[in-house]
Design an enzyme around this catalytic site. Structure first.
Site, mmCIF file in Angstrom:
data_model
loop_
_atom_site.group_PDB
_atom_site.id
_atom_site.type_symbol
_atom_site.label_atom_id
_atom_site.label_comp_id
_atom_site.label_asym_id
_atom_site.label_seq_id
_atom_site.Cartn_x
_atom_site.Cartn_y
_atom_site.Cartn_z
ATOM 1 N N TYR A 163 -13.621 7.614 -13.697
ATOM 2 C CA TYR A 163 -13.506 6.375 -12.915
ATOM 3 C C TYR A 163 -14.075 5.200 -13.709
ATOM 4 C CZ TYR A 163 -14.114 3.024 -9.099
ATOM 5 O OH TYR A 163 -14.077 1.904 -8.311
ATOM 6 N N ASP A 174 3.884 2.446 -4.146
ATOM 7 C CA ASP A 174 2.874 3.126 -4.949
ATOM 8 C C ASP A 174 2.806 2.366 -6.263
ATOM 9 O OD1 ASP A 174 1.447 4.756 -6.669
ATOM 10 O OD2 ASP A 174 2.402 6.612 -6.024
ATOM 11 N N SER A 222 -18.857 -0.194 -12.040
ATOM 12 C CA SER A 222 -18.661 1.031 -12.813
ATOM 13 C C SER A 222 -17.892 0.772 -14.106
ATOM 14 C CB SER A 222 -17.905 2.075 -11.979
ATOM 15 O OG SER A 222 -18.626 2.407 -10.817
ATOM 16 N N THR A 258 -16.139 0.427 2.742
ATOM 17 C CA THR A 258 -14.701 0.653 2.881
ATOM 18 C C THR A 258 -14.474 2.137 3.141
ATOM 19 O OG1 THR A 258 -14.366 1.149 0.538
ATOM 20 C CG2 THR A 258 -14.216 -1.173 1.211
ATOM 21 N N ASP A 262 0.869 -1.169 0.000
ATOM 22 C CA ASP A 262 0.000 0.000 0.000
ATOM 23 C C ASP A 262 0.909 1.222 0.000
ATOM 24 O OD1 ASP A 262 -3.219 0.329 0.896
ATOM 25 O OD2 ASP A 262 -1.995 2.109 1.238
ATOM 26 N N SER A 281 -15.029 -3.016 -10.844
ATOM 27 C CA SER A 281 -16.213 -2.385 -10.266
ATOM 28 C C SER A 281 -17.374 -2.546 -11.244
ATOM 29 C CB SER A 281 -15.946 -0.889 -10.042
ATOM 30 O OG SER A 281 -17.123 -0.187 -9.734
#
Length: 254
Positions: free
Chosen positions: A152, A61, A141, A187, A33, A139
């Site tokens: 996104y 990263d 999405s 989350t 992370d 997602s």
């Protein structure tokens, strides 16, 4: 036999719960992370529950190839990657014509370039073993449009397309690639800044009237990484309470 599992975005939410489930199976998990403080906190928590030697943290990263390559070097020292879970993601809302250029760079760098970097660095370790699993967390999405989230949605659509193509390339070489696509998940990324009105609106529109728990996504991820999913490759599993099954028409309640 214990596997070497890499989970990105592992300091919270879906990534953290996914790491927990792999550790419970006896795997060695490399948690990565960008937030080192949160990673350290997760390591301390997990080390009380599991063998501390199986809990490995590495700040990285995913948008930066050199940091991902350094992670891959650490995994290689332990015998190479067996499972890669690309979970790290970010989002910003807004109309596209009003979006600053940084909104584009920020979301594509993490959500798409991040997957590219990790797969480029870690897939060779699985291909060398002729066995492995890559699960890309996308997602709903990426399956359809959202209001005020065009960038996104574009990043997650890219993850879907890339994953399917990777499945074609890698399946014959023993590495399966699949997708998990949640909707609203409890989350920090989703809940931070979300008003009670927004949360209730999501619940109301979910066929099962619930927001997703991170561990429910983790269950699907762990299954796709298992030998029980041996012949499953290139699929997308929506973890969305039935939302993607809905054609958008109202309930006639007859």
């Amino acid at each position: 036999m214990a596997r070497n599992v890499v989970v990105t975005g592992a300091a919270s939410g879906i990534g953290k719960e996914t790491a927990r489930k792999f550790l419970a199976l006896g795997d060695k998990v490399f948690l990565t992370d960008w937030n080192e403080a949160n990673l350290q906190s997760v390591k301390e928590e997990f080390s009380k529950e599991f063998d501390p030697a199986s809990v490995v943290i590495k700040k990285a990263d995913v948008a930066k190839p050199d940091e991902v390559a350094a992670l891959a070097t650490e995994v290689e020292k332990s015998g190479g990657c067996d499972v890669l879970v690309n979970n790290a993601a970010v989002f910003r809302v807004g109309q596209l014509h009003e979006a600053p250029m940084d909104d584009y760079d920020y979301q594509f760098d993490i959500n798409v370039r991040g997957c590219f970097n990790t797969i480029k660095s870690l897939a060779p370790q699985m291909l060398a073993k002729k066995k492995g699993a890559i699960i890309n967390v996308s997602s709903v999405s990426g399956m359809g449009g959202d209001y005020n989230m065009s960038l996104y949605c574009a990043t997650k659509g890219a993850v879907h397309a890339m994953s399917r193509a990777l499945a074609m390339d890698y399946s014959v070489r023993g590495v399966r690639v699949n997708i998990v696509s949640p909707s609203a998940v409890e989350t920090p990324m989703f809940l931070t800044g979300a008003s009670d009105v927004v949360l209730e609106s999501f619940r109301k529109n979910m066929p099962d009237k619930r927001l997703c728990k991170p561990e429910w996504c983790a269950n699907a991820i762990v299954y796709l990484a298992s030998d029980e999913a041996e012949h499953i490759c290139g699929v997308n599993i929506p973890v969305d309470g039935g939302l993607s099954a809905w054609n958008g028409q109202p309930n006639q309640e007859k």
